[in-house]
Motif scaffolding. Structure first.
Motif, PDB file in Angstrom:
ATOM      1  N   PRO A   5       0.825  -1.213   0.000  1.00  0.00           N
ATOM      2  CA  PRO A   5       0.000   0.000   0.000  1.00  0.00           C
ATOM      3  C   PRO A   5       0.854   1.256   0.000  1.00  0.00           C
ATOM      4  N   VAL A  15      -1.960   7.415   1.242  1.00  0.00           N
ATOM      5  CA  VAL A  15      -3.219   7.841   0.650  1.00  0.00           C
ATOM      6  C   VAL A  15      -3.051   9.096  -0.177  1.00  0.00           C
ATOM      7  N   SER A  56      -8.793   5.790   1.500  1.00  0.00           N
ATOM      8  CA  SER A  56      -7.904   4.943   2.296  1.00  0.00           C
ATOM      9  C   SER A  56      -8.205   3.468   2.089  1.00  0.00           C
ATOM     10  N   MET A  57      -9.350   3.162   1.457  1.00  0.00           N
ATOM     11  CA  MET A  57      -9.742   1.779   1.217  1.00  0.00           C
ATOM     12  C   MET A  57      -9.122   1.264  -0.073  1.00  0.00           C
ATOM     13  N   ARG A  58      -8.887  -0.024  -0.111  1.00  0.00           N
ATOM     14  CA  ARG A  58      -8.171  -0.606  -1.249  1.00  0.00           C
ATOM     15  C   ARG A  58      -9.001  -1.618  -2.041  1.00  0.00           C
ATOM     16  N   TRP A 103      -7.581   1.656  -5.917  1.00  0.00           N
ATOM     17  CA  TRP A 103      -6.508   2.579  -6.286  1.00  0.00           C
ATOM     18  C   TRP A 103      -6.123   2.423  -7.753  1.00  0.00           C
ATOM     19  N   SER A 120     -12.226  -3.090   2.285  1.00  0.00           N
ATOM     20  CA  SER A 120     -11.036  -3.286   3.112  1.00  0.00           C
ATOM     21  C   SER A 120      -9.904  -2.377   2.637  1.00  0.00           C
ATOM     22  N   ASN A 121      -8.986  -2.050   3.552  1.00  0.00           N
ATOM     23  CA  ASN A 121      -7.793  -1.291   3.155  1.00  0.00           C
ATOM     24  C   ASN A 121      -6.639  -2.211   2.781  1.00  0.00           C
TER      25      ASN A 121
END
Length: 267
Positions: free
Chosen positions: A28, A31, A59-61, A81, A244-245
Motif C-alpha cells: 500500500p 493515501v 484509504s480503502m483498497r 486505487w 477493506s484497506n
C-alpha cells in the motif's frame, strides 16, 4: 467513471481461480499519492461527507460485492486505487489487469461485451465517490422533483478523451436535508460517439455502512419521461459487500492462462 452506461445482463457465479503463479502482494502507498487534488463543489463535498468522507474512501483498497442473479450470482472485486477488477461466475470470469480487459470463457458461454461490462456495475455501486475521479467537469443542475420533493443537483461531464464515452453526462441529485445521494441521471453514448439528451434515472435510497463508508445496498431504475420520473422498473441488490484497506495480490487480477484479451465491440 470511465466506462459508464447500462447493460444489465446478469450471468452466473462461482469464483474461477487465476492460473497458479507466485503470489506478489502490492505494498500500500500513502493515501495522499492517490488523492485527487480537484476542488470539488461545496455541495458535492457535503455529499461525500454524508457518505463517510472522501478521505476514508480513498484509504480503502479492495471492494467486492455479489449480484444475486436468479440463475447464479456474479462476484465483483475491484482494487480501488488501480481500478484493476474481476468478475467471477460459475462458467466464466472477466477482468482488467490495469492495462487490458480479459475474458476467461473456455465454453463460450458469455454473450455480452466483457471489455465494457467488467467494471460497469462498480461505477453504479461506487456512487457517489466515483464522482471524485480525475477528468470530471462539475456544473449546476436544476432541482429534480419527485413526489413533490425537490432534490438539488450537480451536473457531471468529462474532459475530451476521458474514458470510453467522454460525451456521457450525469446528474447527481441529493436529499437537501441529509445530503445523501438520492438520484442519478445518465445518458448512454456508448459506441455512438454522439451526445444524447435522453437520461435514464436511478433511485439511490437503500444504504449500508461498510467500515464507515455509506454505499448502496440496492438501486432502482425508474421509468421516465424526460426529467419526469415515473414508477419503478427494476431493482438491483448488492449482497455480501466487503470493503477493506488491504490489497489483493497482483495475480488476482491477471488474465488466466485460458483467457484472452478483449476490446470493446464496435457498433
Amino acid at each position: 467513471m470511465k466506462q459508464t452506461t447500462i447493460l444489465l445482463s446478469f450471468l452466473a457465479f462461482v469464483a474461477c481461480k487465476p492460473s497458479p503463479k507466485k503470489e506478489q502482494v502490492e505494498v500500500p502507498q500513502p493515501v495522499e499519492e492517490v488523492t485527487n487534488k480537484t476542488n470539488y463543489p461545496e455541495n458535492l463535498t457535503k455529499v461525500f461527507e454524508a457518505h463517510g468522507g472522501l478521505e476514508l474512501w480513498k484509504s480503502m483498497r479492495t471492494l467486492s460485492f455479489v449480484l444475486p442473479n436468479p440463475d447464479a450470482p456474479e462476484t465483483h472485486t475491484v482494487d480501488l486505487w488501480s481500478r484493476k477488477d474481476r468478475v467471477d461466475t460459475e462458467k466464466y470470469s472477466m477482468g482488467f489487469d490495469g492495462e487490458k480487459a480479459w475474458l476467461s470463457d473456455p465454453d463460450k458461454n458469455y454473450k455480452g461485451d466483457a471489455a465494457f461490462y467488467h467494471n460497469l456495475m462498480f461505477y453504479f455501486y461506487g456512487m457517489p465517490f466515483v464522482l471524485a475521479d480525475e477528468g470530471i467537469v462539475y456544473g449546476h443542475a436544476e432541482d429534480l422533483v419527485f413526489e413533490g420533493k425537490h432534490y438539488p443537483g450537480i451536473k457531471i461531464s468529462y474532459n475530451v478523451g476521458v474514458g470510453a464515452s467522454s460525451k456521457d453526462e450525469y446528474f447527481i441529485h441529493y436529499d437537501p436535508e441529509t445530503h445523501q445521494m438520492a438520484w442519478l441521471g445518465y445518458t448512454v453514448t456508448y459506441r455512438t460517439g454522439e451526445s444524447s439528451d435522453n437520461f435514464r434515472w436511478i433511485h439511490y435510497g437503500d444504504w449500508q455502512s461498510l467500515n464507515g463508508v455509506l454505499l448502496p445496498k440496492a438501486i432502482t431504475w425508474h421509468n421516465y419521461e424526460g426529467r419526469n420520473i415515473l414508477d419503478a422498473r427494476n431493482t438491483v441488490t448488492f449482497d455480501e459487500a466487503f470493503l477493506s484497506n488491504e490489497p489483493k495480490p497482483y495475480s488476482f487480477y491477471e488474465k488466466p492462462e485460458d483467457g484472452e484479451f478483449v476490446e470493446i465491440k464496435k457498433s
